[in-house]
Design a protein around this motif. Sequence first.
Motif, PDB file in Angstrom:
ATOM      1  N   ASN A 133      -4.167   9.786   6.886  1.00 31.20           N
ATOM      2  CA  ASN A 133      -4.819  10.948   6.291  1.00 31.20           C
ATOM      3  C   ASN A 133      -4.016  12.212   6.560  1.00 31.20           C
ATOM      4  O   ASN A 133      -3.155  12.231   7.446  1.00 31.20           O
ATOM      5  N   SER A 193      -4.028  10.914   1.226  1.00 35.65           N
ATOM      6  CA  SER A 193      -4.211   9.742   2.086  1.00 35.65           C
ATOM      7  C   SER A 193      -3.619   8.494   1.446  1.00 35.65           C
ATOM      8  O   SER A 193      -3.547   8.389   0.216  1.00 35.65           O
ATOM      9  N   SER A 221      -1.354  -1.924   4.429  1.00 40.88           N
ATOM     10  CA  SER A 221      -1.895  -3.177   4.933  1.00 40.88           C
ATOM     11  C   SER A 221      -0.752  -4.132   5.250  1.00 40.88           C
ATOM     12  O   SER A 221       0.272  -4.139   4.570  1.00 40.88           O
ATOM     13  N   GLY A 271       0.773  -1.236   0.000  1.00 44.89           N
ATOM     14  CA  GLY A 271       0.000   0.000   0.000  1.00 44.89           C
ATOM     15  C   GLY A 271       0.801   1.280   0.000  1.00 44.89           C
ATOM     16  O   GLY A 271       0.235   2.371  -0.048  1.00 44.89           O
ATOM     17  N   GLN A 302      -4.469   3.452   8.239  1.00 41.02           N
ATOM     18  CA  GLN A 302      -5.057   4.492   7.407  1.00 41.02           C
ATOM     19  C   GLN A 302      -4.381   5.803   7.738  1.00 41.02           C
ATOM     20  O   GLN A 302      -4.401   6.240   8.899  1.00 41.02           O
ATOM     21  N   ASP A 329      -4.084  -2.871   9.375  1.00 38.85           N
ATOM     22  CA  ASP A 329      -4.041  -1.755   8.440  1.00 38.85           C
ATOM     23  C   ASP A 329      -3.674  -0.457   9.145  1.00 38.85           C
ATOM     24  O   ASP A 329      -3.903  -0.310  10.346  1.00 38.85           O
ATOM     25  N   ARG A 362      -3.438   4.029   2.493  1.00 35.94           N
ATOM     26  CA  ARG A 362      -3.784   2.952   3.425  1.00 35.94           C
ATOM     27  C   ARG A 362      -2.758   1.841   3.273  1.00 35.94           C
ATOM     28  O   ARG A 362      -2.612   1.262   2.189  1.00 35.94           O
TER      29      ARG A 362
END
Length: 118
Positions: free
Chosen positions: A83, A17, A21, A8, A81, A79, A19
């Motif tokens: 941002n 952004s 994994s 990712g 995430q 994961d 993400r």
Amino acid sequence: QVQLVESGGGLVQPGGSLRLSCAASGSISPNYRMNWYRQAPGKQRDLVATITSDGSTIYADAVQGRFTISRDNAKNTVDLQMNSLKPEDTAVYYCNARHVVLSWSVYWGQGTQVTVSS
């Protein structure tokens, strides 16, 4: 033996952004905390986020409110995430599994590059 594989990463503009994994090849015991670390060029590897088997999370001050770590125990995935990315988030990101009692029992992924640049 557990293997961790990250995916990712990539290049993203500031404010964007991504993400990440992390997939475990074997079953991760609930006794392991899952972590994301990062290492920028010429700097030490720093802890970014932690999640326990019951879903409790801890974040570094630098990413608090911008990053979210999540865990799927059934799928053996973790994961991250990310941002509102900033240039200072540029680093190689590593997935890590660390036993809560047996500190010597640690697994690392190979890392994935995240570059934040316009």
